[in-house]
Design an enzyme around this catalytic site. Structure first.
Site, PDB file in Angstrom:
ATOM      1  CE  LYS A  22      61.623  58.777  -7.809  1.00 46.04           C
ATOM      2  NZ  LYS A  22      61.715  57.727  -8.826  1.00 46.04           N
ATOM      3  CG  ASN A  23      64.924  56.346  -7.302  1.00 46.81           C
ATOM      4  OD1 ASN A  23      63.847  56.193  -7.540  1.00 46.81           O
ATOM      5  ND2 ASN A  23      65.832  57.120  -7.959  1.00 46.81           N
ATOM      6  CB  CYS A 117      59.938  56.697 -19.540  1.00 43.35           C
ATOM      7  SG  CYS A 117      61.531  57.137 -19.443  1.00 43.35           S
ATOM      8  NE  ARG A 122      64.497  54.815 -17.497  1.00 39.26           N
ATOM      9  CZ  ARG A 122      63.893  55.460 -16.166  1.00 39.26           C
ATOM     10  NH1 ARG A 122      63.082  56.137 -16.352  1.00 39.26           N
ATOM     11  NH2 ARG A 122      64.332  54.947 -15.104  1.00 39.26           N
ATOM     12  CG  ASP A 309      67.942  60.513 -11.073  1.00 36.34           C
ATOM     13  OD1 ASP A 309      67.740  59.526 -10.240  1.00 36.34           O
ATOM     14  OD2 ASP A 309      67.967  60.338 -12.140  1.00 36.34           O
ATOM     15  NE  ARG A 401      56.344  58.965 -11.900  1.00 35.83           N
ATOM     16  CZ  ARG A 401      57.113  58.021 -13.075  1.00 35.83           C
ATOM     17  NH1 ARG A 401      57.004  58.465 -14.142  1.00 35.83           N
ATOM     18  NH2 ARG A 401      57.578  57.212 -12.715  1.00 35.83           N
TER      19      ARG A 401
HETATM   20  C1  EPZ Z   1      67.374  53.990 -11.952  1.00 31.50           C
HETATM   21  O1  EPZ Z   1      66.673  53.763 -13.163  1.00 31.50           O
HETATM   22  C2  EPZ Z   1      66.584  55.201 -11.116  1.00 31.50           C
HETATM   23  N1  EPZ Z   1      65.209  54.729 -10.924  1.00 31.50           N
HETATM   24  C3  EPZ Z   1      66.434  56.341 -12.043  1.00 31.50           C
HETATM   25  O2  EPZ Z   1      66.183  57.402 -11.325  1.00 31.50           O
HETATM   26  C4  EPZ Z   1      67.956  56.935 -12.513  1.00 31.50           C
HETATM   27  O3  EPZ Z   1      67.894  58.048 -13.327  1.00 31.50           O
HETATM   28  C5  EPZ Z   1      68.875  55.714 -13.077  1.00 31.50           C
HETATM   29  O4  EPZ Z   1      68.589  54.511 -12.194  1.00 31.50           O
HETATM   30  C6  EPZ Z   1      70.089  56.174 -13.497  1.00 31.50           C
HETATM   31  O5  EPZ Z   1      70.811  56.515 -12.005  1.00 31.50           O
HETATM   32  C7  EPZ Z   1      64.931  53.936  -9.793  1.00 31.50           C
HETATM   33  O6  EPZ Z   1      65.911  53.631  -9.263  1.00 31.50           O
HETATM   34  C8  EPZ Z   1      63.628  53.547  -9.852  1.00 31.50           C
HETATM   35  P1  EPZ Z   1      69.478  51.935 -15.009  1.00 31.50           P
HETATM   36  P2  EPZ Z   1      67.032  52.458 -13.756  1.00 31.50           P
HETATM   37  O7  EPZ Z   1      68.983  50.757 -15.285  1.00 31.50           O
HETATM   38  O8  EPZ Z   1      67.702  51.428 -12.962  1.00 31.50           O
HETATM   39  C9  EPZ Z   1      70.272  51.281 -19.669  1.00 31.50           C
HETATM   40  C10 EPZ Z   1      64.219  59.215 -10.846  1.00 31.50           C
HETATM   41  O9  EPZ Z   1      64.487  60.389 -11.393  1.00 31.50           O
HETATM   42  N2  EPZ Z   1      69.689  50.265 -19.614  1.00 31.50           N
HETATM   43  O10 EPZ Z   1      70.754  52.369 -14.161  1.00 31.50           O
HETATM   44  O11 EPZ Z   1      65.735  52.238 -14.817  1.00 31.50           O
HETATM   45  C11 EPZ Z   1      69.263  52.304 -19.485  1.00 31.50           C
HETATM   46  O12 EPZ Z   1      68.389  52.663 -20.561  1.00 31.50           O
HETATM   47  C12 EPZ Z   1      64.650  58.176 -11.872  1.00 31.50           C
HETATM   48  O13 EPZ Z   1      64.193  59.168 -10.036  1.00 31.50           O
HETATM   49  C13 EPZ Z   1      69.834  49.057 -20.651  1.00 31.50           C
HETATM   50  O14 EPZ Z   1      70.093  49.490 -21.673  1.00 31.50           O
HETATM   51  O15 EPZ Z   1      68.255  53.273 -14.601  1.00 31.50           O
HETATM   52  C14 EPZ Z   1      70.134  53.826 -19.138  1.00 31.50           C
HETATM   53  O16 EPZ Z   1      70.648  54.311 -20.182  1.00 31.50           O
HETATM   54  C15 EPZ Z   1      64.743  58.512 -13.267  1.00 31.50           C
HETATM   55  N3  EPZ Z   1      69.362  47.693 -20.298  1.00 31.50           N
HETATM   56  C16 EPZ Z   1      71.345  53.039 -18.494  1.00 31.50           C
HETATM   57  O17 EPZ Z   1      71.405  51.528 -18.950  1.00 31.50           O
HETATM   58  C17 EPZ Z   1      68.811  47.376 -19.108  1.00 31.50           C
HETATM   59  O18 EPZ Z   1      68.150  46.422 -19.043  1.00 31.50           O
HETATM   60  C18 EPZ Z   1      71.139  53.234 -16.869  1.00 31.50           C
HETATM   61  O19 EPZ Z   1      69.877  52.771 -16.638  1.00 31.50           O
HETATM   62  C19 EPZ Z   1      68.921  48.477 -18.140  1.00 31.50           C
HETATM   63  C20 EPZ Z   1      69.331  49.728 -18.288  1.00 31.50           C
END
Ligand code: EPZ
Length: 421
Positions: A22-23, A117, A122, A309, A401
């Site tokens: 998915k990702n 969410c 996020r 995850d 999802r």
């Molecule tokens: C990706 O989300 C994945 N989703 C998530 O999978 C996964 O849990 C996550 O990476 C961490 O591995 C997809 O790839 C579609 P991040 P993403 O940006 O990119 C903070 C699932 O279950 N952050 O790496 O949204 C954020 O709040 C999903 O399949 C900011 O503060 O995660 C988090 O605490 C859930 N500002 C941390 O960084 C930003 O601009 C990591 O987030 C971006 C992120």
């Protein structure tokens, strides 16, 4: 509202195939918007999030055909509406992945802010800062990110980007934007997940110049135009890890075809420490367990560390394993919502902030439980598979999802599970 009815106590045996990730599929569907030529993506999983992304792309005016063999052809020559509206983005945060490609190809993009969410706020502030560094002018108005290039400027400019924390979709947005930018872009602290590597490979197949994807430094030299290509989506390591935990927890013996052991090092190490047998094979991974496992402590970190995850799924396994475990969630601020549901099934867990301590129970008892987010749903299914009696998991739209036909795959492996309205 669909529910899953599970009668626990049966070990999983047999063989299933792991679907496309998915990702990886979500960013790669957006990467197809970087060219006006048709792009073919193979091994796309049939998931709610993929359906949402296809709806978003069609809403922009692009064509997206999903055929039965998991192949999607995207043709965005006629794309005329570079927008991602709120009603679609609010159901799927990954819509933010449209921002980089639309900006890079059309010089403009209007993408709704995702909103929080279940697992945390996020925000997308890092995405905005990085794209501004590449020359984009981005304002926030009425809940939308409105991105433009400065007047007279035809392309984004390459830049050195260091984010305040490692971000997976942020890294993906920068890679896609940089592919068509003028000059060189260096990502100083990119995410290194296998999905990043897979996206870089797809971009290179389209004629991009990406190197170092999957390492701690990515270099992209922009090109004027990208061409159509065919790319097969990498297998889903989180679906695979979820099934590894389910088989180990139920004491079964299963072959997960297409599963990539090299993408699951941290999870496999922990499963072996717990007492499961995990055998990488050229066609996938064989996993088995014939005795009660021993609970394992871990902390979630960015790849190649233990993936956030997989935290909920491994917690379910720890709840019926021998001994205590200490689980530290370092990525998201609210990713323990499965704990109260697991406790309804007899699990003994103490949560204090980012740390959950589990005390292994001899058995769990089936109960009515409610899914709250995608991976929490998976952990409740695992708990239901090992619990005594019936477990009814509600709100499994969360599960749909991110897992392609999970109950059908589990039934093939001998589980007593059915979807009820
Ligand atoms: C990706 O989300 C994945 N989703 C998530 O999978 C996964 O849990 C996550 O990476 C961490 O591995 C997809 O790839 C579609 P991040 P993403 O940006 O990119 C903070 C699932 O279950 N952050 O790496 O949204 C954020 O709040 C999903 O399949 C900011 O503060 O995660 C988090 O605490 C859930 N500002 C941390 O960084 C930003 O601009 C990591 O987030 C971006 C992120």
């Amino acid at each position: 509202m669909d529910k899953l009815l599970i009668r626990g106590g049966r070990p999983l045996r047999g063989e299933i195939r792991i679907s496309g990730a998915k990702n990886a599929a979500l960013p790669e569907l957006c990467a197809a918007l970087l060219t006006d030529e048709p792009v073919t993506l193979q091994n796309i999983p049939r998931l709610q999030d993929v359906a949402t992304m296809l709806k978003l792309i069609r809403n922009m005016g692009a064509k997206a055909e999903f055929s039965n063999d998991g192949t999607v052809v995207i043709d965005s020559k006629e794309l005329h509406f570079p927008e991602a509206p709120y009603e679609m983005v609010k159901t799927m945060r990954a819509s933010v992945l449209a921002l980089g490609p639309l900006l890079a190809r059309f010089g403009e993009a209007t993408v709704s802010l995702p909103g929080g969410c279940a697992i945390g706020a996020r925000p997308v502030d890092q995405h905005i800062k990085g794209l501004q560094k590449m020359g984009a002018e981005i304002v926030i108005e009425h809940g939308y990110m409105i991105a433009r290039l400065p007047a007279g400027q035809k392309r984004l400019k390459g830049a050195h980007i260091r984010t305040d924390m490692i971000t997976v979709t942020g890294t993906e947005n920068f890679m896609m934007a940089a592919a068509l930018a003028e000059g060189e872009t260096i990502l100083e602290n990119p995410a290194q997940e296998p999905e990043i590597t897979d996206l870089g490979d797809m971009l290179n197949a389209m004629g991009a110049k990406v190197e170092g994807h999957g390492t701690g430094r990515i270099r992209i030299v922009g090109v004027e135009k990208l061409r159509g290509a065919t790319h097969k989506v990498v297998a889903d390591r989180i679906e695979c890890g979820t099934f590894l935990c389910a088989v180990a927890a139920t004491g079964g013996d299963v072959v997960l075809k297409d599963g990539r052991a090299d993408h699951l090092g941290a999870v496999i190490d922990l499963l072996r420490a717990a007492g499961a047998e995990v055998e990488p094979r050229k066609d996938g991974i064989r996993v088995s367990a014939d005795k009660r496992l021993e609970a394992q402590s871990f902390r979630t970190t960015e790849y190649p560390g233990f993936p956030t995850d997989m935290q909920a799924q491994f917690m379910a396994l720890n709840c019926i394993a021998e001994g205590d475990s200490k689980i530290t969630e370092t990525i998201f601020e609210n990713r323990f919502m499965h704990v109260s549901e697991l406790m309804r099934m007899g699990a003994r867990i103490d949560v204090d902030g980012k740390v959950a301590v589990t005390h292994g129970a001899e058995k769990l008892s089936g109960a009515m439980v409610m899914a709250t987010d995608l991976r929490a749903s998976a952990s409740l299914v695992i708990a239901g598979l090992v619990a005594d009696g019936e477990t009814l998991v509600d709100r499994i739209y969360h599960l749909d999802r991110g897992y392609e036909q999970m109950e059908n795959k589990l039934r093939v492996l001998g589980a007593d599970i059915e979807r009820v309205k």
